[in-house]
Design an enzyme around this catalytic site. Sequence first.
Site, mmCIF file in Angstrom:
data_model
loop_
_atom_site.group_PDB
_atom_site.id
_atom_site.type_symbol
_atom_site.label_atom_id
_atom_site.label_comp_id
_atom_site.label_asym_id
_atom_site.label_seq_id
_atom_site.Cartn_x
_atom_site.Cartn_y
_atom_site.Cartn_z
ATOM 1 N N ARG A 90 0.880 -1.824 -0.087
ATOM 2 C CA ARG A 90 -0.176 0.014 0.130
ATOM 3 C C ARG A 90 0.891 0.964 0.212
ATOM 4 N NH1 ARG A 90 -3.731 0.383 5.170
ATOM 5 N NH2 ARG A 90 -4.178 -1.701 4.374
ATOM 6 N N HIS A 203 -4.910 -9.106 8.526
ATOM 7 C CA HIS A 203 -4.433 -9.101 8.613
ATOM 8 C C HIS A 203 -3.200 -9.566 9.725
ATOM 9 C CE1 HIS A 203 -1.733 -4.800 9.231
ATOM 10 N NE2 HIS A 203 -1.287 -5.771 9.753
#
Length: 221
Positions: A90, A203
């Site tokens: 990201r 995650h």
Amino acid sequence: MKNILFFFLLITLTLSSQELPKGFVYLYDIDNSIQTELRYLSSNNFIGKPIDGYNKDCLIVSKSTALSLKKIQEKLHKEGLSLKIFDAYRPQMAVNHFVRWARVINDTVMKHKFYPNVAKSKLFKLGYISSKSGHSRGSTVDLTIINTKTGKELDMGSIYDFFGHQSHPFYKKLTENQQKNRMLLRKIMLDHNFRPYDSEWWHFTLRNEPFPKTYFNFPVD
């Protein structure tokens, strides 16, 4: 004529992907069987619009992360299952987009779906939004497991990116099947050298990640 067609084909292939920093790869170059749904390229996310820095439907990760994911995928395939990844690398510009959005308190278009029980004004304090993300280091992934026959995600008890206690890996109010599915994902990731996150069942970060202190900002392109 053939030479001209070859020339244009070469240009197209050249423009189709960027030159990644050393140590990064496109996941499909390592394993193209892993399913993806790049949420921040779409409007199906907690902001409700595409996020800065996500320009193309491709997943980028560190090479060591990709090789570990490939091993996990091979093991899951034997059970009729597959990884499905929502986000990987990201860029910092995307994290900055999250921060700007969080400061506009009246922009709550997706509150009903992603944070119905949390005041937007508390997203920073509660740790849901931060100015830095491990994703920007290239070795963190958000993912789930799907059944390859049906194409459906296993029931994990909450949607991806849900801001609330329901997303904590050991949330108590789950069905037996939901608990089993979460532990299946957790165990296989732990077995392949990934570290889980206390607040999000989806995650995971590769242990001994290659860029532990570097936050990259090149686009997903």
